[in-house]
Design a protein around this motif. Structure first.
Motif, PDB file in Angstrom:
ATOM      1  N   UNK A   1       0.827  -1.205   0.000  1.00 37.25           N
ATOM      2  CA  UNK A   1       0.000   0.000   0.000  1.00 37.25           C
ATOM      3  C   UNK A   1       0.863   1.258   0.000  1.00 37.25           C
ATOM      4  N   UNK A   2       1.929   1.239   0.792  1.00 33.55           N
ATOM      5  CA  UNK A   2       2.843   2.387   0.801  1.00 33.55           C
ATOM      6  C   UNK A   2       3.499   2.579  -0.558  1.00 33.55           C
ATOM      7  N   UNK A   3       3.904   1.477  -1.172  1.00 37.00           N
ATOM      8  CA  UNK A   3       4.510   1.554  -2.500  1.00 37.00           C
ATOM      9  C   UNK A   3       3.535   2.121  -3.524  1.00 37.00           C
TER      10      UNK A   3
ATOM     11  N   UNK B   1     -10.213  10.177  -4.553  1.00 36.98           N
ATOM     12  CA  UNK B   1     -11.005   9.014  -4.948  1.00 36.98           C
ATOM     13  C   UNK B   1     -10.122   7.945  -5.577  1.00 36.98           C
ATOM     14  N   UNK B   2      -9.177   8.365  -6.411  1.00 37.08           N
ATOM     15  CA  UNK B   2      -8.260   7.413  -7.040  1.00 37.08           C
ATOM     16  C   UNK B   2      -7.389   6.724  -6.007  1.00 37.08           C
ATOM     17  N   UNK B   3      -6.983   7.454  -4.992  1.00 38.33           N
ATOM     18  CA  UNK B   3      -6.172   6.859  -3.935  1.00 38.33           C
ATOM     19  C   UNK B   3      -6.939   5.742  -3.213  1.00 38.33           C
ATOM     20  N   UNK B   4      -8.216   5.983  -2.955  1.00 42.49           N
ATOM     21  CA  UNK B   4      -9.038   4.958  -2.302  1.00 42.49           C
ATOM     22  C   UNK B   4      -9.216   3.739  -3.205  1.00 42.49           C
ATOM     23  N   UNK B   5      -9.460   3.979  -4.489  1.00 40.67           N
ATOM     24  CA  UNK B   5      -9.641   2.856  -5.413  1.00 40.67           C
ATOM     25  C   UNK B   5      -8.355   2.055  -5.564  1.00 40.67           C
TER      26      UNK B   5
ATOM     27  N   UNK C   1      -5.048  -2.796  -4.661  1.00 43.06           N
ATOM     28  CA  UNK C   1      -3.888  -3.480  -4.082  1.00 43.06           C
ATOM     29  C   UNK C   1      -4.337  -4.628  -3.186  1.00 43.06           C
ATOM     30  N   UNK C   2      -5.336  -4.376  -2.356  1.00 38.76           N
ATOM     31  CA  UNK C   2      -5.826  -5.433  -1.465  1.00 38.76           C
ATOM     32  C   UNK C   2      -6.401  -6.598  -2.275  1.00 38.76           C
TER      33      UNK C   2
ATOM     34  N   UNK D   1      -5.797 -12.129  -4.276  1.00 42.81           N
ATOM     35  CA  UNK D   1      -5.796 -13.053  -5.420  1.00 42.81           C
ATOM     36  C   UNK D   1      -4.479 -13.787  -5.515  1.00 42.81           C
ATOM     37  N   UNK D   2      -3.388 -13.085  -5.234  1.00 43.64           N
ATOM     38  CA  UNK D   2      -2.081 -13.737  -5.285  1.00 43.64           C
ATOM     39  C   UNK D   2      -1.932 -14.753  -4.161  1.00 43.64           C
TER      40      UNK D   2
END
Length: 472
Positions: free
Chosen positions: A292-294, A383-387, A392-393, A398-399
């Protein structure tokens, strides 16, 4: 990675050969021994051919990095982004050019109907009343060189330069975003081809296995050891298997055509790609917090929106500066053809100040519009930051799922092979119905398909997680 067509063909042929040998001893020794020899020869031929094809494939196969290098060089979307980046840099240079002096050369020719003259009316000299005194020629050339430079613009030029630089940074971020998205799309197409190739190999092996079983059932039926229902059910399964083969082959052609478009090749060209033998997980950045930081630091969408907001704010400041004093200096050399003047040429210099005290609110409204745009972009950035955090989550989960699946699918393949071998033996011994063999064949097909899908889902989820974290 184990290739289904090799392992399935070899295992199935050996199983059929072994069981056939036992049945030959019970029924038709000479005929069955001949067929067993043919099957062994066929198995050896398949192994040699497949090994030769595998070796040739590994020598000339194209890697994912090579695909990226070729596709990105010819992609029109990326080229357009790079040209926009060049345009933005030219805008920066144009804004900075306002700092430098401007040099202008002016020349002209003037022709009047009459020679300009002034009428004299001096009360002390009444005899001169009505006399015209020329002060210019009726035709004349003029010219000069003017140099002008800003001295103080209340921050108008500096704010304009800052706005242009911020917009150039936003354009660069958009170009980087385009590159990252293209790499992910190319990787998806690359993996789609590999997935389709293995689907063809799995279905080919499935068709071959069902064909051998259909041959066995046909022979048993001819000698009265199998019911007509078993033969019909096997033939239906074989027809369905061939349909799956046709669908897999068509899917492979479609995947190759899509991949060849990225590479600029003929759509029908057969591609040779390096397979994913041992896909690795993301070990150094598996922590969700680190990812998330990355993403917050490296995602190009956030950088683009941040720079766009900064550009709008600087543009608003530049426009507001138009209400403040603007001071400049100018000078030059000019010549005016006029025989009535004592000197018709010479140097000149001056200082000019311009201050728009009232413009009906024009500048204020323009600045307010730009400030509102800056605020709108800031909201879009949030908004983009939240999306992105959600993306990422999701990619991380999925990984993790794909890694967990890898621990199960190989064992399932082994169990499916063993279950099929037992089902065939039980059917030949009269201990199990034909449907048990057909179900085992279907289960083995599903097990191999699940294994291949797990491998490619894992690799794709790894790339998607890298993209989500902004490191692709």
């Amino acid at each position: 990675m184990q290739i289904p067509v090799f392992s399935l063909s070899f295992r199935s042929i050996l199983a059929v050969t072994t069981v056939n040998s036992a049945r030959v001893q019970r029924n038709l020794n000479a005929k069955k021994n001949l067929k067993a020899g043919k099957l062994r020869s066929f198995a050896r031929s398949l192994i040699y051919i497949n090994l030769a094809m595998l070796s040739a494939h590994s020598w000339s196969a194209e890697s994912l990095q090579q695909a990226w290098d070729v596709a990105l060089q010819r992609d029109h979307t990326l080229a357009a982004s790079q040209y926009r980046q060049q345009s933005a840099q030219h805008q920066v240079n144009a804004a900075q050019a306002n700092y430098f002096p401007k040099v202008a050369l002016e020349t002209g020719y003037l022709r009047t109907e009459y020679e300009p003259a002034a009428k004299l009316n001096i009360p002390a000299l009444p005899f001169l009343k009505g006399v015209a005194l020329p002060f210019a020629q009726d035709s004349a050339y003029c010219g000069g060189v003017t140099v002008s430079a800003p001295i103080f613009t209340s921050g108008k030029i500096s704010s304009g330069v800052a706005a242009a630089k911020a917009m150039a940074d936003a354009t660069e971020a958009h170009a980087n975003l385009t590159r990252s998205e293209l790499k992910l799309a190319i990787a998806q197409s690359y993996i789609a081809v590999l997935r389709a190739e293995h689907a063809v190999m799995v279905t080919t092996s499935y068709i071959s296995a069902v064909q051998r079983h259909e041959t066995d059932v046909q022979e048993l039926f001819e000698h009265g050891y199998a019911a007509k229902h078993d033969l019909l059910a096997t033939q239906v399964t074989l027809a369905n298997a061939r349909q799956l083969g046709l669908q897999a082959s068509n899917a492979l052609e479609l995947a190759r055509a899509a991949y060849n478009r990225w590479m600029g090749r003929p759509y029908e060209q057969v591609v040779q790609l390096q397979d994913i033998v041992n896909p690795t997980a993301i070990d150094d950045k598996s922590n969700l917090g680190v990812l998330l930081t990355s993403a917050n630091e490296q995602r190009q969408e956030l950088q683009e929106l941040s720079k766009q907001s900064e550009a709008y704010k600087s543009q608003a400041a530049s426009v507001r500066a138009g209400h403040l004093p603007q001071i400049g200096i100018s000078g030059g050399y000019s010549k005016l053809e006029n025989k009535y003047l004592a000197e018709d040429k010479g140097w000149w210099v001056g200082v000019v100040m311009k201050w728009d005290l009232f413009d009906g609110g024009l500048i204020r409204q323009q600045a307010s519009a730009l400030a509102a745009n800056a605020q709108a972009v800031s909201e879009m950035e949030q908004d983009t930051r939240e999306r992105i955090a959600l993306q990422v989550r999701q990619s991380w989960l999925s990984h993790q799922e794909a890694n967990a699946r890898m621990q199960l699918v190989n064992k399932a393949v082994e169990q499916a092979d063993e279950s099929l071998a037992l089902a065939r033996e039980r059917y030949r011994s009269g201990l199990a119905p034909n449907s048990e063999v057909l179900d085992a064949e279907t289960s083995r097909l599903q097990a191999y398909s699940n294994r291949d899908n797990a491998i490619y889902d894992r690799e794709l989820s790894r790339l998607q997680l890298q993209h989500a974290a902004g490191s692709l």
